[in-house]
Every structure is written in C-alpha cells, then in structure tokens.
Design a protein around this motif. Structure first.
Motif, PDB file in Angstrom:
ATOM      1  N   GLU A 152       0.846  -0.815   0.447  1.00  0.00           N
ATOM      2  CA  GLU A 152      -0.271  -0.107  -0.471  1.00  0.00           C
ATOM      3  C   GLU A 152       0.239   1.246  -0.418  1.00  0.00           C
ATOM      4  OE1 GLU A 152      -2.607   0.057   3.049  1.00  0.00           O
ATOM      5  OE2 GLU A 152      -4.106  -1.537   2.572  1.00  0.00           O
ATOM      6  N   SER A 153       2.173   1.279   0.254  1.00  0.00           N
ATOM      7  CA  SER A 153       2.857   2.257   1.114  1.00  0.00           C
ATOM      8  C   SER A 153       3.942   2.301   0.175  1.00  0.00           C
ATOM      9  CB  SER A 153       2.832   3.218   2.478  1.00  0.00           C
ATOM     10  OG  SER A 153       3.774   1.983   2.791  1.00  0.00           O
ATOM     11  N   SER A 177       1.857   6.715  -1.829  1.00  0.00           N
ATOM     12  CA  SER A 177       1.474   5.353  -2.366  1.00  0.00           C
ATOM     13  C   SER A 177       2.276   5.076  -2.331  1.00  0.00           C
ATOM     14  CB  SER A 177      -0.313   5.883  -2.931  1.00  0.00           C
ATOM     15  OG  SER A 177       0.280   6.429  -3.555  1.00  0.00           O
TER      16      SER A 177
END
Length: 502
Positions: A152-153, A177
C-alpha cells in the motif's frame, strides 16, 4: 560521414584490462585501420572513446546480465549498479555491477544488515521493476516499484556497496502510496517523488518530499497548474531549487510538455521554450551535466524516438545532440542512463531497454556540450495543464557527427562568425548610444518648455483674479475663453487651471 561501426574503437588486448606496457590499439577512421599505439591516449575503459556526441557500444567482459527494461541504475565511484527490471513480463531481483574502469560485469550477492527487520541472511530482493535508484553519498537508495505482491505504501531501502548489505530505512510522516513509473529527484538534502502509476493503474500527479536528514515525509501543497497525471516521465533538478518535469504518458497518449516547480515558492509554471520542439515520449531517461539536461530514448504509440536531446535549463533551449539508427538501447523505452566523470570529462552510459527486443547492451556518449543548431519551432505552452502540440518535422532532424578531418575548416568558420558577430554588436552599440544622446536632448528641451509653461501659469493665475467676483458659471466661461485666445496651453494644463479657478 562516419558510421557508428566505423567510429567504434577496437582494442586487441585483454578485455578485462589494458596493460601499460605495450598496448596494441587500433581505431577505425574513415574505413582505414589506424595504429594509434604511439599516440598519447590513455585507452582504458570509457577513455577509449575519442569522438564526441556519438553513441558507441562498449565491448564488455564478464557474465552478461539478463536483458531487461524498467530497471534501476546508479553510479557510485567508478561502478554502475543495476537492480531488477522486467524481462518477458517477469520481474527480476538481481543486482549487477559494471566496473567502468575495466568494463567488466559481475553479480552481487547481497546480505541483510544486522538488525534489519525485513532482510535476513544472504538475500535477493523481491523481484520488482519500475523503481528508482538514487545515489546518496557512497550508498544507494531504492524507492517505489511494483512486485508480484503490491504494497500500500512506498518503502525506502538502502544499499551499502562497501559491505554489500541491504536495509530498510525507517521513515516518519505519511509515506506516499506505492507506485511505478514515478520520478525520484535529489534536490539538495531531499528526495522529491512525483507522479507515477499507482495500484489499479491509477495515474498520479501528487508531490511528496523526503527530508534525508530527518527521514520525514511531507506532501506539499502547490500553486498554479501542476502537470497532468502521468507516468514514465523524466525529472531533473536545476540550481538546487527548480524541479523540471518532461514528457511521460497516460493510458491513451504521450506528452511533450515541460513543467517547472520552484521549490521555494512551491509554484508550478510552464517555461517559455526555444529551439526544436521535442516529440511526445514516455519511458525515456535523462541525466544532467552542469546546466544541460540530456534526454535519450523513449517512445510513443507510433515509434521509438531516436534523437538524443539536450535542454539548457538556464535558457530553456532544446537542441539535438545526435540521432541513432536501429534498435539500440539509446532509442529504447525503459533503458537507464547515468553520468560518469573521468578527470573532469563527462560520459553518459546507457544500459538495457526494450525496442522490439530486450537488451543488455551498454552504450556510452561523450558530450561536447556544443549542441547542434536548433531547427524547427517550439510549440506554444498549453493551457489548463494540457500538453502542447509538437510541430517539429522528423525530417529536419538528422544524425550529427563530429568529423575530425573538418576541424580546421570549422575553426576558420567559427573565427569568421565571431568577427561578424563582434562587428554587429559594435554597430548596435553605436546605434543605442546615438539614440540615448537624442533622448537626452529631447528631455532637456522638454524641461525648458515645462519651465516656460509653469511661469505662464503663475502669470495667468494673477491675471484671472479680477473675474472671481462673477458667478461660477461666468467665471468658468470667461476664463476658458481667456486661456484660449490670450495664452494657448496644453489640454492637461488647461483642465488643471480650470479646476483651480473653481
């Protein structure tokens, strides 16, 4: 005009190194084999390249890396480190090293730094592509990229060439992100991440800054119109203050626009460009040498782009350095481009890419910093963040080669041109001085006329006192009549005196 094959140096010694005892060096010049053994030329690594502004394929030794594109590359000291990439739709996780002194390849087996929470033992990073490698001191930072299991990041990893270890750096703040095809640019003590393609193929144009001293992420608010969402663009830093974004693509088109971000005011702008109009492209690579930004490779929905461009970042003038025929890495999408300096002389080194086939070849170019004369017209800046329309004709761009035999003739032409320019400048200077003298005379004359008018104004004011006893309307009428027939005055002065009389 010398072809690529004719200008390539041929070294008949061992490919790993060239001894200093009696090297046998043969260079092809105009189709003839010329022995340059007695010339005072150090033929070692990139120094074997003697021609300027021309891509030359390097003859390398050692186990060749697997052909790839969308990999990362970074220079540390005299070695180019290549990490990951994509080959036939498969992500790669190996790290390859090219020693630019001996022109030999080797593969590294990385280890985890003690105490690292993610990496243990002898490791190979999870295969990934579309990431960015950035040299930071004597270490290398790796950011972003996609793997088989997207996160996600965005994470930041650090590689230490001295200990051959990887570690995951702890950052603070809100991480961007995860993404692929972004640009990561070193600006002073910060890393600036812009755009890319996120999970779900969403195009991005957000801006994130990582302070490398505090390892803190910040997402800054910018003003004016930013670049439209895009990936596979190129970015550069100028004067440790300005971020430049060029080209890139969306899901349906490629761009040729240029955007500038002032990192002090955080304001976007579209600089007024000059010179040739770059073709739209995505997947290109760029590197800066002084105030020049070199752009090579990339392609669009129609073809690959063969020309190597240079943008003077202080004047925003585009020029063509050289063209390239065939499906070589400098014309490929997803190739890497790094800069290496030897004894004050710069070299551009390109590796890999895709142009109908995956490549693992290495090409180098020694820029002369004397780009060819601009041709064509630059396209006007777009509005509302839209990319400009490129209007340059492909036929106006040719391959520019420097031919050694014409140097004397070129020098003579340059001398004549310099003298002509000097005479022109002197003539313009004389014309400007003459105009200034005329302006000074006119200014002096105007001052004298103004003094006369002011004296008449005083006399007129005294002469008009006797009519102030009349009604306002009569005073205005009589005074207006008096000023016209007795003392003609300018309209602006007449209006002023009329107001005073009231």
């Amino acid at each position: 005009m010398a072809s690529e094959k004719e200008s390539r140096p041929i070294i008949s010694t061992s490919p790993n190194s060239i001894t200093s005892e009696e090297p046998k060096v043969v260079v092809v010049e105009n189709g003839k084999m010329v022995d340059v053994q007695d010339k005072e030329i150090t033929m070692e690594g990139l120094r074997s390249i003697t021609t300027y502004d021309q891509w030359t394929q390097l003859i390398v030794s050692g186990p060749l890396p697997k052909p790839r594109y969308k990999h990362g590359a970074a220079m540390v000291q005299e070695k180019m480190y290549v990490l990951g990439g994509n080959h036939n739709g498969r992500y790669l996780g190996d790290m390859q090293v090219l020693d630019l002194k001996s022109l030999s390849w080797s593969k590294l087996e990385a280890k985890a730094q003690p105490g690292s929470s993610e990496l243990t033992g002898t490791v190979t990073l999870a295969p990934y592509a579309g990431h960015s490698l950035v040299p930071w001191g004597n270490k290398i930072l790796s950011l972003a990229g996609h793997t088989r299991e997207p996160t996600e990041s965005l994470t930041v990893k650090e590689f230490d060439p001295q200990t051959c270890t990887w570690s995951t750096l702890r950052t603070y703040g809100r991480s961007p992100s995860s993404r692929v095809g972004q640009s990561v640019t070193l600006v002073g003590e910060t890393l600036v991440v812009f755009g890319g393609e996120g999970n779900g193929r969403s195009l991005l144009n957000d801006l994130h800054i990582l302070d490398l001293e505090t390892m803190t992420w910040d997402e800054f608010e910018t003003t004016c119109t930013p670049p439209s969402p895009r990936s596979e663009h190129a970015a550069a830093c100028y004067d440790d203050r300005y971020l430049l974004i060029f080209g890139g693509g969306s899901h349906s088109t490629c761009f040729s626009d240029l955007h500038l971000l002032d990192m002090q005011t955080m304001e976007w702008s579209r600089p007024e460009q000059q010179g040739i109009a770059p073709e739209p492209r995505a997947g290109h690579a760029g590197v800066t040498v002084g105030e020049n930004w070199f752009i090579t490779g990339g392609g669009n929905s129609k073809k690959g782009v063969p020309e190597t461009l240079v943008l003077n970042m202080s004047t925003f003038v585009w020029s063509v350095i050289t063209g390239f025929e065939g499906r070589a890495p400098p014309t490929s999408e997803g190739s890497s481009l790094v800069r290496h300096t030897i004894n004050g002389e710069d070299f551009l080194v390109s590796f890999g890419g895709y142009s109908g086939r995956y490549s693992n070849e290495v090409y180098a170019l020694k820029p002369s910093r004397k780009p060819s004369l601009p041709s064509g017209q630059i396209s006007e800046p777009g509005t509302n963040g839209l990319p400009p329309i490129s209007v340059a004709a492909n036929s106006s761009r040719g391959v520019i080669f420097e031919i050694e035999e014409l140097q004397d003739e070129k020098n003579i032409k340059r001398t004549g041109t310099s003298q002509t320019l000097l005479q022109t400048v002197k003539g313009e200077k004389n014309q400007i001085e003459e105009r200034l003298n005329q302006e000074e005379l006119q200014s002096s004359q105007l001052k004298k006329e103004l003094a006369i008018v002011e004296n008449r104004n005083v006399e007129l004011t005294k002469a008009s006192n006797f009519v102030f006893t009349e009604s306002c309307r009569k005073c205005h009428t009589f005074f207006f009549h008096l000023t016209i027939e007795v003392i003609p005055l300018p309209r602006w002065l007449l209006q002023s005196i009329t107001v005073i009389s009231h």
